[in-house]
Design a protein around this motif. Structure first.
Motif, PDB file in Angstrom:
ATOM      1  N   SER A  40       1.078  -1.667  -0.399  1.00  0.00           N
ATOM      2  CA  SER A  40       0.070  -0.195  -0.215  1.00  0.00           C
ATOM      3  C   SER A  40       0.689   1.152   0.090  1.00  0.00           C
ATOM      4  O   SER A  40       2.025   1.439   0.628  1.00  0.00           O
ATOM      5  CB  SER A  40      -0.977   0.575   0.946  1.00  0.00           C
ATOM      6  OG  SER A  40      -0.291   0.076   2.624  1.00  0.00           O
ATOM      7  N   GLU A  42       0.918   3.808   2.373  1.00  0.00           N
ATOM      8  CA  GLU A  42       1.640   4.340   3.678  1.00  0.00           C
ATOM      9  C   GLU A  42       2.769   3.214   3.558  1.00  0.00           C
ATOM     10  O   GLU A  42       4.382   3.805   4.297  1.00  0.00           O
ATOM     11  CB  GLU A  42       0.720   3.570   4.218  1.00  0.00           C
ATOM     12  CG  GLU A  42      -0.002   3.058   4.753  1.00  0.00           C
ATOM     13  CD  GLU A  42      -1.360   2.451   4.153  1.00  0.00           C
ATOM     14  OE1 GLU A  42      -1.982   2.986   3.005  1.00  0.00           O
ATOM     15  OE2 GLU A  42      -1.867   1.455   4.781  1.00  0.00           O
ATOM     16  N   GLU A  43       2.493   2.227   3.214  1.00  0.00           N
ATOM     17  CA  GLU A  43       4.063   1.214   3.619  1.00  0.00           C
ATOM     18  C   GLU A  43       5.070   1.228   2.995  1.00  0.00           C
ATOM     19  O   GLU A  43       6.029   1.154   2.842  1.00  0.00           O
ATOM     20  CB  GLU A  43       3.350   0.044   2.986  1.00  0.00           C
ATOM     21  CG  GLU A  43       2.923  -1.082   4.413  1.00  0.00           C
ATOM     22  CD  GLU A  43       2.176  -2.326   3.857  1.00  0.00           C
ATOM     23  OE1 GLU A  43       1.779  -3.298   4.669  1.00  0.00           O
ATOM     24  OE2 GLU A  43       1.280  -2.639   2.641  1.00  0.00           O
ATOM     25  N   SER A  46       6.881   4.158   4.481  1.00  0.00           N
ATOM     26  CA  SER A  46       6.834   3.656   5.774  1.00  0.00           C
ATOM     27  C   SER A  46       8.801   2.654   5.089  1.00  0.00           C
ATOM     28  O   SER A  46       9.777   2.981   5.806  1.00  0.00           O
ATOM     29  CB  SER A  46       6.821   2.405   6.128  1.00  0.00           C
ATOM     30  OG  SER A  46       6.889   1.539   7.051  1.00  0.00           O
ATOM     31  N   ILE A  71       2.504   9.183   6.444  1.00  0.00           N
ATOM     32  CA  ILE A  71       2.204   7.748   6.615  1.00  0.00           C
ATOM     33  C   ILE A  71       1.182   7.729   7.211  1.00  0.00           C
ATOM     34  O   ILE A  71      -0.285   7.463   6.800  1.00  0.00           O
ATOM     35  CB  ILE A  71       3.211   7.036   7.692  1.00  0.00           C
ATOM     36  CG1 ILE A  71       4.529   6.512   7.137  1.00  0.00           C
ATOM     37  CG2 ILE A  71       2.854   5.326   7.794  1.00  0.00           C
ATOM     38  CD1 ILE A  71       5.639   5.509   8.328  1.00  0.00           C
ATOM     39  N   VAL A  75      -2.521   6.370   5.680  1.00  0.00           N
ATOM     40  CA  VAL A  75      -3.275   5.609   5.031  1.00  0.00           C
ATOM     41  C   VAL A  75      -4.661   5.958   4.421  1.00  0.00           C
ATOM     42  O   VAL A  75      -5.610   5.806   3.835  1.00  0.00           O
ATOM     43  CB  VAL A  75      -3.491   5.319   6.884  1.00  0.00           C
ATOM     44  CG1 VAL A  75      -4.520   4.936   7.189  1.00  0.00           C
ATOM     45  CG2 VAL A  75      -2.166   4.906   7.061  1.00  0.00           C
TER      46      VAL A  75
END
Lengths: 331, 129
Positions: A40, A42-43, A46, A71, A75
């Motif tokens: 995703s 957000e990942e 990260s 992040i 999401v």
């Protein structure tokens, strides 16, 4: 996932040390693997943050906070984006369904213009949107009588189309080419009043033509008045009738009227889409149509209809605002 | 150490409070930053639903353990209008029900109990991987 993180770190590190095109290109190609692994947004951030922390030892606290913030934002962004995409998909599904429905409607409401001796008939019917709220129903028993129903459902789009299917069914069931127009309207009114939503009304001009005597008999339920041109007197008559739309009250009685057509006389049946000129003030649309029809009365009925349609399209700047239907019968 | 926290949702400030407590729990359980953000977002959406559609309601955040797995469960209880067709709400995305389908994407399991006119209870769980 761990392998992805390691690989990303190498690609990022390469770029930080050497900002060339080839490293950028490698970075973009990495996206394919992210998609395959269903990573995703957000990942991704990260992964980027972690790699950066490992590559640059003394990364400022504020930068780390900024990544955490991103992040968090991503999401929500990812979720909203998914929702938006699923809405688009739904819209596409609806569009396809609508096209199928329009095709079915076209087949259902298909009508063949009769071609009797001694009478010339033409028609143009164009929907504003995909589904037509106007409908013309011809019936010819290949003997003495010919009937024409011109119908307009008040309302547009799918609801109008559904209602129209019922009107057609009603016409098919009760009508014979020699039926009295007033009787047909009375029976249809009963049917529509009983079975259609209260907000739905139908206007109809129902006419019967006697090919032996050239008598045109008509009845109207709140419909746009037809125009009759008497070629001997060289005048138009508005075939006015103040009777109620179909589907409002039960047990309505309709009257009917006769006209004898002589050589070169013609009658224009239309829906209100033809005379709808909301944008132009101080303009008499019916007068305009009378003049337009006169100017092209040397043409056959079909050509007259097409000619009037084209002229009105131009006048409306190619932005007609309603379903458009015109039928001309010419002796 | 508390195993269970409850936040009454009455005003919009309570949404932020619920988020704050949820993030704290998620951190203690050991979720990484991304999952912390997801859990917090899920709590935020559930709390927002209560705030928008129900006169009163609460969010309960619990630490859960099953076999050797740790996780968090979030329960939202309200006495709002209820949901007529749960499947439809989940399919329709944001158009009704304020993002329940989004919440479903953020967590591992979701259970919805709803009665029209009485209220809705939604329980979601997310496990540490």
């Amino acid at each position: 996932m761990e392998q992805l993180k390691r690989d990303y770190k190498i690609i990022l590190s390469n770029y930080i040390h050497n900002q060339n095109e080839s490293n950028l290109y490698t970075g973009q190609n990495f996206i394919k693997r992210l998609i395959q692994k269903n990573v995703s947004p957000e990942e991704v951030i990260s992964i980027h943050k972690q790699a950066l922390e490992e590559i640059i030892e003394d990364l400022p606290e504020s930068t780390i906070h900024a990544y955490d913030f991103l992040i968090e934002v991503m999401v929500h962004f990812g979720l909203k984006l998914k929702e938006h995409q699923s809405l688009l998909m739904k819209q596409e599904e609806l569009r396809i369904e609508m096209e199928v429905a329009a095709r079915i409607q076209n087949t259902l409401l298909e009508t063949t213009i009769p071609n009797p001796e001694n009478l010339d008939i033409g028609m143009v019917s164009v929907p504003l949107r995909k589904m037509n709220g106007d409908y013309v129903h011809f019936m010819h028993d290949h003997k003495r009588y010919l009937s024409i129903a011109v119908t307009d459902v008040v309302g547009k789009g799918v609801p109008a189309a559904l209602c129209m299917s019922m009107v057609k069914y009603g016409l098919d069931t009760l009508e014979y080419a020699n039926s009295n127009p007033s009787y047909v309207l009375e029976a249809l009114n009963q049917l529509i009043e009983k079975s259609v939503d209260d907000s739905m009304f139908v206007s109809m001009c129902y006419s019967r033509y006697d090919l032996e005597t050239d008598i045109f008999t008509w009845s109207s339920a709140g419909h746009e008045p037809p125009l009759y041109y008497d070629s001997r007197e060289k005048v138009y008559y508005d075939l006015e009738s103040k009777e109620l739309l179909l589907g409002i009250l039960p047990e309505v009685k309709y009257s009917q009227h006769d006209i004898k057509l002589n050589e070169n006389d013609f009658i224009i049946l239309m829906t209100d889409g033809v005379t709808d000129f909301r944008k132009q003030e101080n303009f008499d649309p019916r007068q305009y149509i009378k003049e337009l029809a006169l100017s092209c009365r040397h043409l056959n009925a079909q050509e007259m209809c097409e000619n009037i349609y084209k002229k009105l399209q131009v006048l409306h700047n190619y932005e007609l605002e309603d379903d458009f239907t015109i039928v001309i019968i010419k002796k | 150490m508390t195993e269970k926290v409850t936040v009454e949702i009455v005003t919009e400030v309570d949404i932020v409070t619920a988020r704050k407590l949820g993030r704290k729990e998620a951190k203690i359980i050991g979720f990484n930053k991304v999952d912390q953000a997801r859990i917090t977002t899920a709590i935020g959406e559930l709390a927002k639903n209560i705030f928008q559609y129900a006169p009163v309601g609460k969010i309960i955040i619990e630490r859960i353990v099953k076999d050797d797995k740790k996780g968090v469960s979030i329960t939202s209880i309200d006495h709002g209008p209820g949901i007529l067709d749960v499947q439809k709400i989940l399919e329709d995305g944001d158009s009704y029900g304020g993002g329940l389908s989004s919440v479903k994407r953020l967590v591992d399991t979701m259970h919805i109990l709803s009665e029209v006119g009485k209220g809705t209870t939604i329980k979601v769980e997310k496990w540490l991987r």
